[in-house]
Design an enzyme around this catalytic site. Structure first.
Site, mmCIF file in Angstrom:
data_model
loop_
_atom_site.group_PDB
_atom_site.id
_atom_site.type_symbol
_atom_site.label_atom_id
_atom_site.label_comp_id
_atom_site.label_asym_id
_atom_site.label_seq_id
_atom_site.Cartn_x
_atom_site.Cartn_y
_atom_site.Cartn_z
ATOM 1 N N LEU A 92 -3.329 7.893 14.929
ATOM 2 C CA LEU A 92 -1.883 8.033 15.082
ATOM 3 C C LEU A 92 -1.254 8.792 13.923
ATOM 4 O O LEU A 92 -0.218 9.437 14.086
ATOM 5 C CB LEU A 92 -1.235 6.652 15.203
ATOM 6 C CG LEU A 92 -1.547 5.870 16.490
ATOM 7 C CD1 LEU A 92 -0.973 4.465 16.400
ATOM 8 C CD2 LEU A 92 -0.986 6.600 17.700
ATOM 9 N N GLY A 148 -1.153 8.739 5.810
ATOM 10 C CA GLY A 148 -0.130 8.681 4.783
ATOM 11 C C GLY A 148 -0.749 8.351 3.451
ATOM 12 O O GLY A 148 -1.971 8.236 3.312
ATOM 13 N N GLY A 149 0.105 8.143 2.438
ATOM 14 C CA GLY A 149 -0.385 7.867 1.098
ATOM 15 C C GLY A 149 -1.106 6.541 0.983
ATOM 16 O O GLY A 149 -1.933 6.356 0.099
ATOM 17 N N MET A 150 -0.806 5.583 1.891
ATOM 18 C CA MET A 150 -1.435 4.268 1.814
ATOM 19 C C MET A 150 -2.692 4.166 2.666
ATOM 20 O O MET A 150 -3.431 3.209 2.571
ATOM 21 C CB MET A 150 -0.441 3.197 2.271
ATOM 22 C CG MET A 150 0.824 3.131 1.444
ATOM 23 S SD MET A 150 0.511 2.599 -0.243
ATOM 24 C CE MET A 150 -0.051 0.935 0.065
ATOM 25 N N GLY A 151 -2.925 5.146 3.541
ATOM 26 C CA GLY A 151 -4.099 5.094 4.397
ATOM 27 C C GLY A 151 -3.843 5.806 5.703
ATOM 28 O O GLY A 151 -2.979 6.675 5.806
ATOM 29 N N ASP A 181 9.026 0.530 0.454
ATOM 30 C CA ASP A 181 8.579 1.880 0.781
ATOM 31 C C ASP A 181 9.237 2.367 2.072
ATOM 32 O O ASP A 181 8.582 2.916 2.947
ATOM 33 C CB ASP A 181 7.052 1.916 0.916
ATOM 34 C CG ASP A 181 6.494 3.336 0.888
ATOM 35 O OD1 ASP A 181 7.186 4.234 0.380
ATOM 36 O OD2 ASP A 181 5.370 3.541 1.375
#
Length: 678
Positions: free
Chosen positions: A21, A24-27, A137
């Site tokens: 999908l 991003g920076g977190m995964g 965030d």
């Protein structure tokens, strides 16, 4: 939506992945299907965060808290595995593009749509903040535009990544997106609820202009602008500019609360299609793409969920080297060949013994005797959380991942009657429950405290827990419990424990601890005169009659207290904390009882229960083991029991002869006599 790559996992926990999908920076986020056919969005956390030694403990805490947030403007978290090699969480899948994608593909929002966006974001923050969380965030990629409004996702995850500050410890990268951070986050301070309001203002500016209010050529310059420069608000519709300007005040005290922001926005005209036509076209296109994807996995093709072997849960040899907790699931399809009979929501199965010494996935060995095996196993169709026996031991209850309370008849080893639903609407999730002394009435915590007739499963009453100590507005309840003498009932909110007469249900007092704490618990002394309330790493004991603190705080833990329970005689308090210790306290004197129990490095006990005679304490850990201790000597009894997955509940029943454990979808019953001899 992108097809899976060769390196992408085809299975995450019990969910079969279908497509990507986004990233991003977190995964990254994968679309997946569950055993019940439900679509979920599975977030796989990036490896850089896993390298942080404290990440898993923070992630586990934040996921558990996030599960208490379930409103019309959030995508509910339904499952997670903090102990997997790549930690993940699953939330309800909601079709719709992220605001960032919608603006990039269809253009900026006009004044009416931006006002609707502002109202939806403010309402979402009301839900998140009521549960004691701060999003930390909020940005355009974390806001989904849906056919009926919007959803905010990923709340709580940034906090798990950032630890004590706002930066990732090993890479030096900033957690979150600089353009949408508050000044206090940019300074490395711990953000509060006002930080989310600042981020909301930045998101509004992006929605109307296509860029944030502090855009610059480098991250340091962006942060400098966030701290010192006036926001760029040119081009905003007048009404939206006024809202954004208020949210973007440098001083947190000058920003409106989400409730105040809703008041400033005023009423938004209801609409069957809330967004511009081009956005709804994106929503429809995404749904069509999902439909085509699911058609490719139709029953005409290979089985969507192939049968899985059912490993026998066994005792763990503490001397054996650890290979990390196994995350296998006990699926009904896989258990059928072993004689598992499906009944209603799940199935009970007897597990025979054996002499194998094959290495268990948790790192231990399989038990050499049948005495170390569970006497029965139940496989559920949904994850289960918390366990409690009714006072007579005839019923076992657990919270289902579908926001219900489920019951099992212990004698017949079958589901018993209909589940209890917390009520109507997404906010009615059950966070905790407690039987009264007779076992005829059950109290649940969630959207306030509700009382139920155990026999008929009908609601008897709804009790209000104030949102804050200074407000009578209703808020969520995080825990609920009766006093051991049966006279009082307590419901823990964000800043207080509300207390009622258990028989008349009339309010009789409250204990205020003065700050938001979603880890608050209800733990009465035996006579109901004292109430123990965890407060970060300490425990404060309050006089129920006066609501005032009684004596000194119970000090000894060096990290936040996770669990607290009073012994059946009402004299001893047991606490477990994120510092990997379990401690005992004399409630009357406030003194520690015996020596602290050290479970092991990075092994946290999250669920505890006393045996009915108070002599044994059971503790369930996040590493997939259940341990027993002698309360008098604080010594371990027998070997740790390996469940092969994070323990989500423990409970004694059958007059102390039976121990029940739960790990995700599997409940197991153990003969306590056999365990103590092991």
């Amino acid at each position: 939506m992108k097809p899976l790559e060769a390196s992408d996992p085809r299975q995450v926990g019990p969910y079969r992945t279908l497509a990507e999908l986004g990233r991003g920076g977190m995964g990254r986020v994968l679309l997946a299907g569950g055993p019940d056919g439900r679509l979920v969005a599975v977030k796989l956390v990036d490896e850089q965060f896993v390298e942080d030694d404290g990440f898993r403990a923070r992630f586990r805490r934040e996921v558990r808290a996030s599960r208490q947030v379930a409103g019309a403007y959030t995508a509910a978290v339904i499952d997670a595995d903090p102990e997997a090699p790549t930690p993940w969480l699953a939330s309800v899948y909601v079709p719709g593009p992220a605001l960032q994608t919608a603006v990039a593909r269809t253009g900026v929002l006009d004044g009416e749509a931006a006002s609707r966006l502002a109202a939806g974001l403010a309402a979402a923050l009301v839900e998140v903040h009521r549960s004691g969380l701060v999003h930390r965030d909020l940005k355009p990629s974390n806001v989904l535009l849906t056919g009926d409004g919007l959803r905010v996702i990923d709340f709580g995850i940034a906090r798990a990544a950032e630890g004590d500050g706002t930066r990732v410890t090993r890479t030096g990268m900033l957690v979150g997106t600089a353009s949408y951070m508050s000044p206090e986050q940019a300074r490395g301070e711990s953000p509060g609820q006002a930080s989310d309001v600042f981020s909301l203002g930045s998101v509004l500016v992006y929605a109307c202009t296509g860029q944030g209010p502090f855009t610059a050529g480098s991250v340091p310059q962006v942060l400098h602008n966030v701290l010192t420069a006036a926001p760029a608000l040119d081009g905003l519709p007048a009404r939206v500019r006024e809202l954004a300007e208020a949210c973007l005040a440098k001083n947190p005290a000058d920003r409106p609360t989400p409730e105040q922001l809703l008041g400033r926005i005023g009423g938004v005209v209801p609409a069957a299609r809330p967004w511009p036509p081009a956005v709804h076209a994106l929503i429809a296109a995404q749904q069509d793409e999902v439909d085509r994807l699911l058609h490719a996995h139709s029953p005409a093709g290979p089985p969507f969920y192939p049968p899985a072997p059912v490993p026998a849960p066994t005792a763990v040899d503490p001397a054996a080297p650890s290979g990390g907790p196994s995350r296998r699931r006990f699926l009904v399809a896989g258990g059928a060949a072993l004689g598992v009979a499906a009944v209603g929501a799940g199935a009970w199965a007897s597990v025979s013994g054996g002499g194998s010494t094959k290495r268990h996935p948790t790192g231990g060995k399989r038990a050499g005797t049948a005495a170390q095996r569970p006497v029965a196993t139940l496989t559920s169709d949904v994850p289960l959380d918390r366990l409690a026996f009714s006072p007579d031991g005839s019923l076992l209850a657990a919270i289902g991942g579908d926001a219900t309370l489920r019951f099992f008849d212990v004698a017949s080893r079958q589901p018993s009657g209909d589940p209890i639903k917390g009520g109507t609407g997404d906010r009615a999730r059950i966070a905790a429950f407690s039987f009264d002394r007779t076992g005829d009435t059950l109290a649940t915590a969630g959207d306030g405290v509700k009382l139920w007739d155990v026999r008929t499963r009908r609601q008897l009453a709804a009790l209000t827990v104030p949102l804050m100590a200074s407000m009578d507005a209703p808020g969520p309840a995080h825990d609920v419990g009766y006093s051991p003498d049966g006279r009082l009932l307590g419901g823990a909110g964000m800043e207080l424990v509300q207390i009622w007469d258990a028989h008349s249900r009339a309010p009789v007092g409250k204990v205020e601890f003065g700050h938001a704490d979603i880890m608050s618990k209800v733990a009465f002394s035996g006579d109901g005169k004292l109430l123990a309330v965890p407060d970060e790493s300490a425990v404060k004991v309050y006089d129920v009659a006066s609501g005032k603190q009684s004596g000194q705080s119970l000090l000894g833990h060096t990290a936040a207290v996770i669990a607290a329970q009073v012994s059946p005689d009402g004299h001893t308090l047991a606490t477990a904390a994120y510092d990997s210790t379990v401690r005992f306290w004399d409630l009357q004197t406030g003194r520690a009882v015996g020596a602290p129990i050290t479970v092991g490095s990075e092994v946290m006990v999250e669920f505890i229960d006393f045996s009915p005679d108070g002599r044994i304490l059971a503790g369930g850990t996040q590493d997939g083991t259940v341990r027993l201790w002698d309360v008098a000597s604080q010594r371990a009894i027998g070997k740790p029991i390996g469940l092969g997955g994070e323990v989500t509940g423990v409970a004694f029943g059958g007059e102390g002869r039976t121990l029940a454990t739960v790990s995700k979808r599997t409940i197991q019953l153990w003969d306590l006599t056999a365990l103590t001899r092991a």
